[in-house]
Design a protein around this motif. Structure first.
Motif, PDB file in Angstrom:
ATOM      1  N   ALA A 127       0.970  -1.245   0.084  1.00  0.00           N
ATOM      2  CA  ALA A 127      -0.063   0.062  -0.032  1.00  0.00           C
ATOM      3  C   ALA A 127       0.778   1.227  -0.270  1.00  0.00           C
ATOM      4  O   ALA A 127       0.704   2.194  -0.703  1.00  0.00           O
ATOM      5  CB  ALA A 127      -0.882   0.012   1.146  1.00  0.00           C
ATOM      6  N   GLU A 128       2.071   1.245   0.778  1.00  0.00           N
ATOM      7  CA  GLU A 128       2.972   2.428   0.747  1.00  0.00           C
ATOM      8  C   GLU A 128       3.464   2.514  -0.618  1.00  0.00           C
ATOM      9  O   GLU A 128       3.465   3.493  -0.953  1.00  0.00           O
ATOM     10  CB  GLU A 128       4.106   2.132   1.895  1.00  0.00           C
ATOM     11  CG  GLU A 128       4.920   3.326   2.104  1.00  0.00           C
ATOM     12  CD  GLU A 128       4.067   4.396   2.711  1.00  0.00           C
ATOM     13  OE1 GLU A 128       4.354   5.761   2.456  1.00  0.00           O
ATOM     14  OE2 GLU A 128       3.169   4.383   3.410  1.00  0.00           O
ATOM     15  N   LYS A 129       3.964   1.534  -1.293  1.00  0.00           N
ATOM     16  CA  LYS A 129       4.461   1.394  -2.578  1.00  0.00           C
ATOM     17  C   LYS A 129       3.357   2.222  -3.377  1.00  0.00           C
ATOM     18  O   LYS A 129       3.860   3.073  -4.279  1.00  0.00           O
ATOM     19  CB  LYS A 129       5.027   0.154  -3.227  1.00  0.00           C
ATOM     20  CG  LYS A 129       5.711   0.056  -4.446  1.00  0.00           C
ATOM     21  CD  LYS A 129       5.930  -1.305  -4.829  1.00  0.00           C
ATOM     22  CE  LYS A 129       5.187  -1.196  -5.985  1.00  0.00           C
ATOM     23  NZ  LYS A 129       5.193  -2.899  -6.583  1.00  0.00           N
ATOM     24  N   ASP A 130       2.049   1.596  -3.455  1.00  0.00           N
ATOM     25  CA  ASP A 130       1.068   2.335  -4.448  1.00  0.00           C
ATOM     26  C   ASP A 130       1.088   3.797  -4.183  1.00  0.00           C
ATOM     27  O   ASP A 130       0.714   4.459  -5.046  1.00  0.00           O
ATOM     28  CB  ASP A 130      -0.147   1.290  -4.131  1.00  0.00           C
ATOM     29  CG  ASP A 130      -0.044   0.014  -4.841  1.00  0.00           C
ATOM     30  OD1 ASP A 130       0.731  -0.228  -5.301  1.00  0.00           O
ATOM     31  OD2 ASP A 130      -0.915  -0.872  -4.361  1.00  0.00           O
ATOM     32  N   LYS A 131       0.831   4.001  -2.716  1.00  0.00           N
ATOM     33  CA  LYS A 131       0.852   5.457  -2.490  1.00  0.00           C
ATOM     34  C   LYS A 131       1.857   6.160  -3.005  1.00  0.00           C
ATOM     35  O   LYS A 131       1.727   7.362  -3.771  1.00  0.00           O
ATOM     36  CB  LYS A 131       0.624   5.655  -0.962  1.00  0.00           C
ATOM     37  CG  LYS A 131       0.673   7.174  -0.486  1.00  0.00           C
ATOM     38  CD  LYS A 131       0.609   7.064   1.020  1.00  0.00           C
ATOM     39  CE  LYS A 131       0.891   8.398   1.676  1.00  0.00           C
ATOM     40  NZ  LYS A 131       1.072   8.587   2.962  1.00  0.00           N
ATOM     41  N   GLN A 132       3.097   5.852  -2.886  1.00  0.00           N
ATOM     42  CA  GLN A 132       4.293   6.685  -3.416  1.00  0.00           C
ATOM     43  C   GLN A 132       4.064   6.638  -5.071  1.00  0.00           C
ATOM     44  O   GLN A 132       4.308   7.926  -5.772  1.00  0.00           O
ATOM     45  CB  GLN A 132       5.554   5.855  -3.065  1.00  0.00           C
ATOM     46  CG  GLN A 132       5.837   5.929  -1.712  1.00  0.00           C
ATOM     47  CD  GLN A 132       6.251   7.283  -1.130  1.00  0.00           C
ATOM     48  OE1 GLN A 132       6.422   8.176  -1.701  1.00  0.00           O
ATOM     49  NE2 GLN A 132       5.621   7.569   0.244  1.00  0.00           N
ATOM     50  N   LEU A 133       3.704   5.662  -5.544  1.00  0.00           N
ATOM     51  CA  LEU A 133       3.401   5.732  -7.247  1.00  0.00           C
ATOM     52  C   LEU A 133       2.485   6.690  -7.389  1.00  0.00           C
ATOM     53  O   LEU A 133       2.588   7.381  -8.404  1.00  0.00           O
ATOM     54  CB  LEU A 133       3.480   4.134  -7.677  1.00  0.00           C
ATOM     55  CG  LEU A 133       4.510   3.325  -7.875  1.00  0.00           C
ATOM     56  CD1 LEU A 133       3.821   1.832  -8.039  1.00  0.00           C
ATOM     57  CD2 LEU A 133       5.337   3.737  -8.883  1.00  0.00           C
ATOM     58  N   ALA A 134       1.292   6.490  -6.708  1.00  0.00           N
ATOM     59  CA  ALA A 134       0.246   7.539  -6.868  1.00  0.00           C
ATOM     60  C   ALA A 134       0.658   8.878  -6.695  1.00  0.00           C
ATOM     61  O   ALA A 134       0.414   9.900  -7.526  1.00  0.00           O
ATOM     62  CB  ALA A 134      -0.963   7.270  -6.152  1.00  0.00           C
ATOM     63  N   LEU A 135       1.330   9.225  -5.690  1.00  0.00           N
ATOM     64  CA  LEU A 135       1.602  10.568  -5.475  1.00  0.00           C
ATOM     65  C   LEU A 135       2.797  11.108  -6.478  1.00  0.00           C
ATOM     66  O   LEU A 135       2.823  12.109  -7.222  1.00  0.00           O
ATOM     67  CB  LEU A 135       2.541  10.726  -4.316  1.00  0.00           C
ATOM     68  CG  LEU A 135       1.641  10.762  -2.880  1.00  0.00           C
ATOM     69  CD1 LEU A 135       2.647  10.808  -1.666  1.00  0.00           C
ATOM     70  CD2 LEU A 135       0.881  11.926  -3.038  1.00  0.00           C
ATOM     71  N   ALA A 136       3.640  10.111  -7.050  1.00  0.00           N
ATOM     72  CA  ALA A 136       4.668  10.487  -8.030  1.00  0.00           C
ATOM     73  C   ALA A 136       3.804  10.730  -9.428  1.00  0.00           C
ATOM     74  O   ALA A 136       4.401  11.636 -10.189  1.00  0.00           O
ATOM     75  CB  ALA A 136       5.638   9.085  -8.413  1.00  0.00           C
ATOM     76  N   THR A 137       2.933   9.926  -9.830  1.00  0.00           N
ATOM     77  CA  THR A 137       2.146  10.275 -11.026  1.00  0.00           C
ATOM     78  C   THR A 137       1.359  11.488 -10.821  1.00  0.00           C
ATOM     79  O   THR A 137       1.280  12.216 -11.814  1.00  0.00           O
ATOM     80  CB  THR A 137       1.202   8.719 -11.130  1.00  0.00           C
ATOM     81  OG1 THR A 137       1.791   7.677 -10.968  1.00  0.00           O
ATOM     82  CG2 THR A 137       0.389   8.948 -12.371  1.00  0.00           C
ATOM     83  N   PHE A 138       0.897  11.624  -9.624  1.00  0.00           N
ATOM     84  CA  PHE A 138       0.112  13.073  -9.579  1.00  0.00           C
ATOM     85  C   PHE A 138       0.992  13.979  -9.569  1.00  0.00           C
ATOM     86  O   PHE A 138       0.617  15.253 -10.040  1.00  0.00           O
ATOM     87  CB  PHE A 138      -0.657  12.934  -8.083  1.00  0.00           C
ATOM     88  CG  PHE A 138      -1.410  14.339  -7.539  1.00  0.00           C
ATOM     89  CD1 PHE A 138      -2.501  14.410  -8.511  1.00  0.00           C
ATOM     90  CD2 PHE A 138      -0.784  15.215  -6.827  1.00  0.00           C
ATOM     91  CE1 PHE A 138      -3.419  15.576  -8.274  1.00  0.00           C
ATOM     92  CE2 PHE A 138      -1.522  16.438  -6.491  1.00  0.00           C
ATOM     93  CZ  PHE A 138      -2.779  16.555  -7.360  1.00  0.00           C
ATOM     94  N   GLU A 139       2.311  14.085  -9.136  1.00  0.00           N
ATOM     95  CA  GLU A 139       3.319  15.164  -9.084  1.00  0.00           C
ATOM     96  C   GLU A 139       3.609  15.438 -10.697  1.00  0.00           C
ATOM     97  O   GLU A 139       3.985  16.549 -11.137  1.00  0.00           O
ATOM     98  CB  GLU A 139       4.319  15.052  -8.217  1.00  0.00           C
ATOM     99  CG  GLU A 139       4.213  15.091  -7.051  1.00  0.00           C
ATOM    100  CD  GLU A 139       5.212  14.892  -6.023  1.00  0.00           C
ATOM    101  OE1 GLU A 139       6.199  14.533  -6.457  1.00  0.00           O
ATOM    102  OE2 GLU A 139       5.018  15.031  -4.799  1.00  0.00           O
TER     103      GLU A 139
END
Length: 142
Positions: A127-139
């Motif tokens: 979940a933390e990895k998915d969160k980081q990926l989602a934040l990176a995609t959002f940025e």
């Protein structure tokens, strides 16, 4: 005159229990219910008692001294002690088995808990990895 077992049995019944020499001494005919010891004692004592004006009605034996009886008593005590030791050992074995079973149950529960913790930690990491990926995609989009 008596065998050891006849002496220690409460009653010896049957035709073999009647001693012919005891008949008619005190005027009473021995019956099937009389045991051999009583008949023998009556036949040995009745005349002397009658001479004194006494009648033989009952007999109380307070103690019989016998090496065989003492040996049997000791053997019974040893057997009882051995049986008690066996029962105690069996109870100790069962208690130890119950303790080992309880410890095994605790170990199994602890292993399940550790496995669940590891699974939860893995899910948190994913979940933390998915969160980081989602934040990176959002940025990147912003």
């Amino acid at each position: 005159m008596l065998h050891h077992d006849e002496l220690f049995n409460t009653k010896v019944r049957g035709t073999a229990a009647i001693v012919p020499a005891a008949q008619g001494i005190d005027g009473a005919e021995p019956t099937e219910d009389d045991d051999r010891l009583a008949i023998i004692i009556k036949s040995a004592c009745s005349r002397e008692l009658q001479d004194l004006g006494l009648v033989f009605n009952s007999l109380n034996i307070k103690e019989v001294q016998s090496e065989v009886a003492e040996a049997r008593r000791r053997q019974s005590a040893v057997e009882a002690k051995a049986n008690a030791d066996i029962v105690q050992a069996d109870q100790e074995r069962r208690a130890r088995e119950a303790q080992l079973y309880a410890e095994q149950q605790v170990n199994d529960k602890q292993r399940d808990l550790d496995r669940r913790k590891a699974e939860n930690a893995a899910q948190i990491a994913i979940a933390e990895k998915d969160k980081q990926l989602a934040l990176a995609t959002f940025e990147r989009r912003s």
